[in-house]
Design a protein around this motif. Structure first.
Motif, PDB file in Angstrom:
ATOM      1  N   ARG A  54      40.887  39.075  41.217  1.00  0.00           N
ATOM      2  CA  ARG A  54      40.102  40.197  40.791  1.00  0.00           C
ATOM      3  C   ARG A  54      40.815  41.056  40.681  1.00  0.00           C
ATOM      4  O   ARG A  54      40.904  41.809  42.185  1.00  0.00           O
ATOM      5  CB  ARG A  54      38.527  40.006  41.484  1.00  0.00           C
ATOM      6  CG  ARG A  54      38.007  41.131  40.057  1.00  0.00           C
ATOM      7  CD  ARG A  54      37.238  40.481  39.150  1.00  0.00           C
ATOM      8  NE  ARG A  54      36.469  41.328  38.620  1.00  0.00           N
ATOM      9  CZ  ARG A  54      35.835  40.932  37.572  1.00  0.00           C
ATOM     10  NH1 ARG A  54      36.468  39.603  36.650  1.00  0.00           N
ATOM     11  NH2 ARG A  54      34.903  42.133  36.710  1.00  0.00           N
TER      12      ARG A  54
ATOM     13  N   ARG B 135      39.872  34.861  44.108  1.00  0.00           N
ATOM     14  CA  ARG B 135      39.320  33.753  42.687  1.00  0.00           C
ATOM     15  C   ARG B 135      39.274  32.433  42.527  1.00  0.00           C
ATOM     16  O   ARG B 135      38.509  31.735  43.060  1.00  0.00           O
ATOM     17  CB  ARG B 135      39.049  34.355  41.668  1.00  0.00           C
ATOM     18  CG  ARG B 135      38.693  35.638  41.579  1.00  0.00           C
ATOM     19  CD  ARG B 135      37.727  36.333  41.131  1.00  0.00           C
ATOM     20  NE  ARG B 135      36.377  35.424  41.183  1.00  0.00           N
ATOM     21  CZ  ARG B 135      35.938  36.276  39.790  1.00  0.00           C
ATOM     22  NH1 ARG B 135      36.650  36.792  40.067  1.00  0.00           N
ATOM     23  NH2 ARG B 135      35.245  35.897  39.419  1.00  0.00           N
TER      24      ARG B 135
ATOM     25  N   ASP C 211      39.920  39.618  35.909  1.00  0.00           N
ATOM     26  CA  ASP C 211      40.989  38.847  36.455  1.00  0.00           C
ATOM     27  C   ASP C 211      41.904  38.829  35.837  1.00  0.00           C
ATOM     28  O   ASP C 211      42.610  38.990  34.784  1.00  0.00           O
ATOM     29  CB  ASP C 211      40.199  37.087  36.204  1.00  0.00           C
ATOM     30  CG  ASP C 211      39.112  37.505  37.142  1.00  0.00           C
ATOM     31  OD1 ASP C 211      38.361  37.931  37.541  1.00  0.00           O
ATOM     32  OD2 ASP C 211      38.584  35.825  36.331  1.00  0.00           O
TER      33      ASP C 211
END
Length: 712
Positions: free
Chosen positions: A82, A109, A87
């Motif tokens: 992130r 992530r 993303d």
């Protein structure tokens, strides 16, 4: 996450954390991570290079590694993080026990793939290349690591059980590969150092017109074989896929097919990633390819080879626009490997490296070079004026016709034409004024038509010319061809030699190879088919078109293209030397490029060109930057760089499309501030890019350092 790109500035404040979907955390919340995702017990901090185009964020950031990703989040693996509310992809650069940033860190992530596609050596070399061209590390790594392809990742066997560097190269008895290097006084010493684990650097001038077992491909294969005997790998980068095929064939004969892999950008995503993984996992020790192969992660690299470094195909068209020659130089320095940059001619930049002591010369013995070089005749020079008064002005004079006729008795002959197409330009028959398009003022030519219909049309917008269009200068309706391409030339030669097969090669119709039977081969520069037995004669037409190109390297580039075609002639012998006829150029005593061709002395031409550029402050002696973009953006960049001490060669002026092009020259002397190890202008270019990125400038501006575009 945190940034710590400037070690002297202390910890850099991290970007505000954003809300992660499903967690209920607010933007900027510094609460502890979710209890159901504990962090890794060992080395819980990952340093990640985030793939972002923002130049002011060209530094690594720190993230916490969740325990369930601890095994897969290895250095070199692809991850998702992130970053600034979105993303992003990234690479893990390192794992650490503690963070340098004192604030809160975000979690990784996910791990896209545990494959360690980014090696530490490639990272160090990419950083050097990015700094040298004023670009970002993320831009360079997009060129270095191909996109992931899951099916290819599953299809390649896992890591090789045995380290290839401990295996002997499978070189057949009697095929040592050393024979081509016997013609060079320094050749045996070069191979000896490669065999014993040394890392020699050399600028190599190859012999022309050699048989396949002693030509440049055999010499490259011999150097690679010597490197393999020393237990190390090699990377060979050539301009196009036809050269790849020839080098791979020579290597297959010498070291076997299993040791070598092809790596080119035109393989397609799956095939390219599969070839990349074969090298990464140790299933191949030698890579041969185009500029995409320059970053191949060969294990224990011992040699990097760049063939024909003057070819513009070695210049990367994507940011930061690096040249293969510079990429391989950085990789060889980082990995302690040998570097061999060679060609049939000598580029001015390479000659500057030789003069600076970066690379020593590996040249053939003078007597060997003189005996190997084909005999070059300049049409219209000397006694030819008495026999043929039109030899100096005719497009194909009688001396060229005779060379073609005699050469066809021995096999194929080659005719090089500088431009592709049919009739590339028309002019007035009476006053020679070029015909221009009534719509866009572009040049009017005759494209290759079908069914015998060929209508003059604009080469820019395609608008057909008006029937009976009068000359804008004298009013005459009569037209003449002022520039012919390879298709029209092939048509004319076919009528002159009706019983001989005519082969045209150029543009999208490139013929890779021709046989030994008689044939007329008409090709544009760079599209000459390979003739294993050599051409019986070579005719170079319209030489003035190459010499009159409005670029800095016109003479050196003309010589490179001529020598490439001339070196395809049959190997010379005592009884019969194939002739090379140059048409459409002034007498060679007044043109350095023509004189260098007749004497076959490209090093002298490069040395003289370098001496002139040293006086004038031109590349590569003084670095230049091409700025291309909107008028406002170009002015902003130029003003910033001029304020830093650099010289703008002109003012930004917008064209019809609103685009401006300006060339800047590096400052004569360093300014009081420290520019960094890569030089003044590259550091300032990075600063300008970072400043524009931080301000979120919307107008795109292209900055190309040491590029081939633009005339200085």
């Amino acid at each position: 996450m945190s940034g710590h790109g400037d070690p002297g500035a202390g910890a850099v404040e991290q970007l505000p954390l954003v809300q992660v979907p499903g967690t209920g955390r607010r933007k900027g919340d510094r609460s502890r991570p979710r209890a159901d995702r504990p962090v890794a017990g060992t080395d819980p901090v990952a340093t990640v290079l985030v793939d972002t185009p923002l130049a002011h964020l060209d530094r690594p950031f720190e993230y916490l590694v969740p325990a369930d990703l601890a095994e897969d989040a290895r250095p070199g693996a692809r991850v998702r993080v992130r970053f600034s509310g979105r993303d992003h992809d990234g690479f893990v650069l390192a794992r650490r026990a503690s963070a340098q940033h004192e604030g809160r860190l975000a979690l990784l992530r996910r791990v896209v793939s545990p494959e360690q596609v980014l090696t530490p050596a490639v990272v160090r070399a990419a950083r050097q290349v990015g700094d040298h061209y004023g670009g970002t590390l993320a831009d360079v790594l997009r060129l270095a690591v191909p996109p992931r392809h899951a099916r290819a990742e599953r299809s390649v066997p896992p890591e090789a059980e045995e380290d290839p560097s401990t295996q002997d190269a499978p070189v057949p008895v009697g095929s040592s590969g050393e024979e081509p290097w016997d013609a060079y006084p320094a050749g045996p010493a070069l191979l000896r150092r490669l065999r014993t684990g040394g890392s020699p650097w050399a600028a190599w001038l190859a012999l022309p017109a050699q048989p396949p077992e002693r030509d440049w491909t055999a010499a490259v294969a011999g150097a690679v074989a010597a490197t393999l005997r020393g237990g190390r790998g090699a990377v060979v980068v050539v301009p196009d896929h036809r050269d790849v095929d020839r080098v791979v064939a020579a290597l297959t004969r010498l070291v076997g097919a299993d040791a070598c892999v092809r790596l080119t950008a035109d393989l397609g995503p799956e095939a390219r990633y599969r070839a990349f993984l074969k090298v990464l996992r140790g299933h191949a020790r030698v890579v041969v390819g185009t500029r995409a192969a320059a970053w191949a992660p060969v294990r224990d690299a011992g040699l990097f080879v760049c063939w024909d470094d003057g070819d513009d195909l070695h210049q990367e068209p994507r940011a930061p626009y690096p040249h293969v020659r510079e990429v391989l130089r950085a990789r060889a320095g980082v990995e302690g490997a040998g570097l061999l940059v060679g060609g049939l001619t000598r580029d001015v930049t390479l000659q500057a490296w030789v003069g600076q002591g970066v690379l020593p010369d590996v040249l053939p013995a003078p007597g060997v070079l003189r005996s190997a070089a084909p005999a070059v005749v300049v049409a219209g020079e000397g006694h030819q004026q008495d026999r043929d008064p039109g030899a100096a002005t005719a497009r194909i004079p009688s001396v060229a016709w005779r060379a073609l006729r005699d050469g066809l008795e021995r096999g194929p002959v080659l005719v090089q034409v500088p431009r592709q197409g049919y009739v590339v330009s028309l002019a007035c028959q009476d006053c020679r004024t070029p015909v221009r398009c009534a719509r866009c003022s572009g040049p009017v030519g005759v494209p290759a038509g079908t069914g015998g219909r060929r209508t003059p049309a604009c080469r820019w917008c395609g608008t057909p010319a008006r029937p009976g269009q009068a000359c804008r200068s004298c009013g005459s309706p009569r037209l003449r061809a002022s520039g012919m391409g390879e298709l029209r030339t092939a048509e004319e030669l076919g009528r002159a030699f009706p019983s001989v097969r005519v082969i045209s090669s150029g543009g999208e119709r490139v013929v890779p190879e021709v046989g030994a039977e008689p044939a007329l081969v008409v090709a544009t520069p760079g599209a000459e088919p390979w003739a294993p037995g050599g051409y019986g004669a070579v005719v170079l037409l319209d030489g003035w078109r190459l010499l009159d190109r409005p670029v800095l390297d016109a003479g050196v580039e003309a010589l490179r293209r001529w020598c490439t075609a001339a070196s395809a002639a049959r190997p010379a012998d005592a009884a019969d030397r194939p002739r090379v006829v140059v048409c459409g150029v002034p007498p060679h005593a007044g043109v350095p490029a023509v004189e260098a061709l007749v004497r076959w002395d490209p090093v002298r031409l490069a040395s003289e060109e370098l001496a002139e550029r040293t006086v004038l402050g031109l590349p590569p002696v003084r670095r230049h930057l091409v700025v291309r973009g909107s008028l406002q953006g170009a002015r902003e960049v130029v003003d910033a760089l001029v304020a830093a001490g650099h010289l703008a060669l002109g003012e930004p002026v917008a064209d019809a499309d609103g685009q401006a092009v300006v060339v800047l020259r590096e400052a004569d002397r360093p300014v009081p501030s420290d520019p960094g190890p890569e030089g003044l202008i590259s550091a300032d270019v990075r600063a300008v890019r970072a400043a524009r990125s931080a301000r979120k400038s919307e107008d795109a501006v292209r900055l190309v350092l040491d590029g081939a575009e633009g005339a200085f």
